[in-house]
Design a protein around this motif. Structure first.
Motif, short mmCIF file in Angstrom:
data_model
loop_
_atom_site.label_atom_id
_atom_site.label_comp_id
_atom_site.label_asym_id
_atom_site.label_seq_id
_atom_site.Cartn_x
_atom_site.Cartn_y
_atom_site.Cartn_z
N ALA A 5 0.95 -1.34 0.16
CA ALA A 5 0.12 -0.10 0.04
C ALA A 5 0.70 1.19 0.12
CB ALA A 5 -1.34 -0.27 0.82
N PHE A 6 0.17 2.39 -0.78
CA PHE A 6 1.00 3.59 -0.63
C PHE A 6 1.12 4.42 -0.56
CE2 PHE A 6 2.44 7.22 -3.88
CZ PHE A 6 3.43 7.19 -3.70
N HIS A 7 1.02 5.42 0.31
CA HIS A 7 0.56 7.00 -0.03
C HIS A 7 1.55 7.67 0.21
CE1 HIS A 7 -1.65 9.37 3.43
NE2 HIS A 7 -1.82 9.43 2.05
N GLY A 8 1.54 8.43 -0.44
CA GLY A 8 2.84 9.61 -0.99
C GLY A 8 2.59 10.89 -0.75
N ASP A 9 3.95 11.49 -0.77
CA ASP A 9 3.87 13.04 0.37
C ASP A 9 2.96 13.48 -0.83
OD1 ASP A 9 5.65 11.98 1.67
OD2 ASP A 9 7.52 12.27 0.27
N ASP A 10 2.81 13.48 -2.09
CA ASP A 10 1.58 13.93 -3.00
C ASP A 10 0.57 13.86 -2.75
OD1 ASP A 10 1.63 11.36 -4.23
OD2 ASP A 10 1.81 12.69 -5.89
N GLY A 11 0.05 13.18 -2.05
CA GLY A 11 -1.19 13.14 -1.22
C GLY A 11 -2.41 11.95 -1.88
N ARG A 12 -0.66 10.91 -3.12
CA ARG A 12 -1.57 10.18 -3.34
C ARG A 12 -1.56 8.56 -3.11
NH1 ARG A 12 0.53 13.49 -7.24
NH2 ARG A 12 -1.56 15.17 -8.59
N ARG A 13 -2.67 8.02 -3.40
CA ARG A 13 -2.17 6.40 -2.89
C ARG A 13 -2.10 5.18 -4.36
NH1 ARG A 13 -4.06 6.32 2.54
NH2 ARG A 13 -5.21 8.31 3.79
N ALA A 14 -1.83 4.14 -3.76
CA ALA A 14 -2.00 3.19 -5.38
C ALA A 14 -1.82 2.27 -3.73
CB ALA A 14 -0.61 3.13 -5.46
N THR A 15 -2.03 0.92 -4.73
CA THR A 15 -1.28 -0.30 -4.10
C THR A 15 -0.91 -1.49 -5.28
OG1 THR A 15 -4.07 -1.18 -4.50
CG2 THR A 15 -3.60 -0.38 -2.37
N PHE A 16 0.45 -1.82 -5.43
CA PHE A 16 1.08 -3.16 -5.93
C PHE A 16 1.07 -4.37 -5.42
CE2 PHE A 16 2.38 1.54 -5.94
CZ PHE A 16 2.04 1.50 -7.41
N ASP A 17 0.43 -5.69 -6.27
CA ASP A 17 0.03 -6.30 -5.70
C ASP A 17 1.76 -7.01 -6.37
OD1 ASP A 17 -0.92 -9.22 -5.35
OD2 ASP A 17 -2.68 -8.63 -6.05
N VAL A 18 1.95 -8.09 -5.40
CA VAL A 18 3.86 -8.67 -6.22
C VAL A 18 2.68 -10.23 -6.08
CG1 VAL A 18 5.02 -9.14 -5.64
CG2 VAL A 18 4.74 -6.92 -4.03
N SER A 19 1.71 -10.64 -5.97
CA SER A 19 1.64 -12.60 -6.29
C SER A 19 1.21 -12.17 -7.43
CB SER A 19 0.40 -12.05 -5.00
OG SER A 19 -0.65 -12.04 -5.24
N ARG A 20 0.74 -10.89 -8.35
CA ARG A 20 0.73 -11.24 -9.70
C ARG A 20 1.82 -11.47 -10.47
NH1 ARG A 20 -3.87 -6.88 -10.58
NH2 ARG A 20 -5.71 -7.58 -9.58
N LEU A 21 3.05 -10.93 -9.99
CA LEU A 21 4.31 -10.94 -10.72
C LEU A 21 4.90 -12.89 -11.10
CD1 LEU A 21 6.43 -8.58 -8.95
CD2 LEU A 21 5.14 -8.57 -11.91
#
Length: 619
Positions: A5-21
């Motif tokens: 789970a990512f919450h950046g200094d620019d206020g934007r969020r995202a999720t990165f699913d490593v299990s799909r690799l």
């Protein structure tokens, strides 16, 4: 946990699913390492940076998974795997191969992966890659590479191209400003006294009042009842900025503020006025390391009516043009940019939407600057370039390639020129190494300017050396006495030296380093025995040059040319310039071309220049 789970200094969020690799044996270590890279102490602290890093990770793992014998766990990775990945990226995407390799190195050096990967792999990742920079094409040209696609230029614009681009940006921005202000004027007059308006303006004022209150754009009378009708888009532009207004406004903001496109897209609403003369804004400056994303800048506002020429004035104008859409937007956004768009075109299922186009991603709304430049009523063209190998010939111009990077480079180049080339003063938003490496090095405009400045400096240095030589000869009894032809006694009798010294000069008995001295015991200025350097002989009236001295003089000129490559130009001209001028202009010009052509065959291998200087003066 295989989802980062990512919450950046620019206020934007995202999720990165490593299990799909691919390669499940890597997932746990990769998730931990990527979490460190995107965490509070990591280097990927904005949404765009995290997405870019994730893309490099996906490409690496997909490549490793496609190998005949892939490394199933981090411990099986070898330097050969890393080399193969880099070669694969160079073959498929050379423009990003170096960045992918660099991001892989930063990921593998995180503790979660470093402890599981062989040390020789880490050593291999730490090696220095060759620079991918290649000589840039001339500004304004489009060079087709082997693939047949148009090469994307990164150099700045010529003076003519930049002037045309800035004029076009200001013209389009002025049209947008005047269009919205005219709509606001009709709305204000309608709200004050509808009966004072004509029938057409009264109908328009009624629709503008509805738009101002609800944010919804009605279908104008006589237009097709279609939300995509061009008349409806034109009506929306009477009060709101639209998506098609973004390219000229963003590009002009980048040019006036001398910032890159990322920073301009994230301009905030919050600001502070400084005595109505300047505006203070906290902007986002990416790629400066963790916890260093913000920077406070002060922009000049300028005189009324000059808002298209100053960064502060244009910032306040943008706040004015976007204020209504920000008010009508459902949820407030801290970013300045807010526009009206067709909700059906965005797939929202509604007719109207007021959005912050860069709130979730800087790439969420394509800007396409080159398409804007080519689609204008008067398209922007690059400077005509001489043709070769089938390229456009003289007098033919290609469409101007417009990008934020080229605008930023052009502004950096112009500021550096204004500062006289002084990099500490010119470095504004970057360090001096970054300014030179990424913006100035190889740019045609800065190269031509530097050559011009260097040529003028060398001419000034040569003139200064010439004046120094002339002053010295006036003090020391005139120019050296040059005797062309055979240096016999008969020829020497024509000079003013003492008769008793004629035979000694002819026989070489009075030779010094590269000439002869008619009276070593009586210096023309002091009347005492001479104690100056042999390089000072060329300004003295006692100096005598004959044809037999030519080989040594030519050898001395070669030695001075070698020193010129070892010393700064200013220091070389100060130390050796007067002697060089005297030899080149006052001595060699007295001999015939045949004498000068024959002398190099007897030139000594050692000019003995080191013997006339103190050891600590030798470069």
């Amino acid at each position: 946990m295989l989802v980062v789970a990512f919450h950046g200094d620019d206020g934007r969020r995202a999720t990165f699913d490593v299990s799909r690799l691919p390669l499940p044996g890597w997932h746990q270590a990769l998730a931990a390492a990527f979490a460190e890279r995107t965490g509070p102490a990591g280097g990927l602290r904005t949404h765009a940076a995290a997405r870019t890093g994730w893309g490099s990770l996906v490409r690496l793992m997909r490549f490793l998974g496609s190998l005949p014998q892939p490394p199933t766990v981090p411990g099986e990775l070898t330097p050969e795997h890393v080399t193969a990945f880099h070669a694969h990226r160079m073959a498929t995407s050379p423009a990003t191969a170096r960045q992918d390799f660099t991001r892989a190195r930063l990921l593998f050096t995180r503790p979660s992966l470093r402890e599981q990967v062989a040390p020789q792999v880490i050593d291999h990742l730490q090696r220095r890659l060759p620079s991918p920079r290649t000589p840039m094409a001339a500004a304004g040209t489009a060079v087709p590479p082997a693939t047949g696609t148009t090469k994307r230029l990164t150099s700045g614009y010529s003076d003519g191209e930049l002037a045309r681009l800035m004029a076009a940006l200001r013209a389009d921005a002025a049209h947008i400003r005047d269009r919205i202000r005219a709509g606001e004027d009709i709305l204000r007059r309608y709200q004050q006294d509808p009966q004072a308006l004509g029938e057409e303006d009264r109908a328009l004022g009624r629709m503008l009042e509805q738009m101002d209150a609800t944010g919804q754009v009605p279908t104008p009378p006589g237009a097709r009842p279609n939300p995509f009708a061009p008349e409806r888009l034109a009506l929306a532009g009477r009060l709101f900025l639209t998506l098609r207004d973004l390219p000229p406004l963003l590009l002009l903001a980048a040019a006036l503020s001398e910032r890159n496109g990322e920073t301009v897209k994230e301009l905030p609403v919050a600001h502070r006025m400084l005595d109505d003369r300047a505006v203070e804004v906290v902007i986002v400056k990416r790629r400066r390391g963790a916890n260093r994303w913000s920077q406070t800048v002060t922009w000049e506002i300028g005189a009324p009516g000059r808002e298209l020429h100053t960064p502060g004035g244009f910032y306040l104008l943008l706040l004015e043009l976007t204020a209504r859409s920000r008010r009508l937007r459902g949820s407030p956004s801290p970013l300045l940019w807010c526009v009206w768009r067709n909700g059906y075109g965005a797939g929202l299922g509604v007719a109207d939407d007021h959005c912050a186009p860069f709130a979730h991603s800087l790439r969420g709304t394509p800007i396409l600057p080159t398409a804007w430049a080519a689609g204008r009523r008067r398209p922007l063209l690059a400077d005509p370039q001489p043709g070769s190998n089938g390229a456009p010939g003289p007098g033919q111009a290609l469409p101007l390639q417009v990008s934020f990077n080229r605008i930023k480079t052009s502004m950096e180049v112009r500021r550096t020129k204004r500062m006289g080339g002084h990099l500490p003063s010119a470095a504004k938003s970057n360090t001096m190494p970054v300014l030179f490496r990424n913006y100035l090095s190889g740019d045609p405009v800065i190269t031509a300017w530097a050559e011009e400045v260097l040529g003028e400096a060398l001419a000034d240095a040569e003139q200064a050396a010439r004046r120094a030589h002339e002053r010295a000869t006036q003090l020391l009894g005139g120019d050296p006495r040059v005797v062309p032809g055979p240096a016999g006694v008969t020829a020497l009798e024509k000079t003013s030296i003492a008769p008793s010294a004629d035979r000694q000069v002819a026989d070489g008995g009075l030779d010094t380093g590269w000439s002869a001295c008619a009276d070593h015991d009586r210096h023309p200025l002091t009347g005492q025995p001479c104690e100056v350097s042999f390089l000072g002989c060329f300004h003295c009236g006692n100096c005598l040059i004959t044809r037999k001295h030519l080989p040594r003089l030519l050898g001395l000129l070669d030695a001075l040319s070698q020193r010129r490559q070892e010393l700064p130009q200013e220091q070389w001209w100060q130390r050796y310039g007067p002697a060089w001028v005297a030899i080149r202009q006052d001595i060699l010009t007295r001999f015939t071309p045949a004498e000068l052509e024959q002398a190099p065959t007897r030139k000594p291998h050692d000019a003995l220049l080191d013997l006339v200087e103190n050891p600590w003066e030798t470069p």
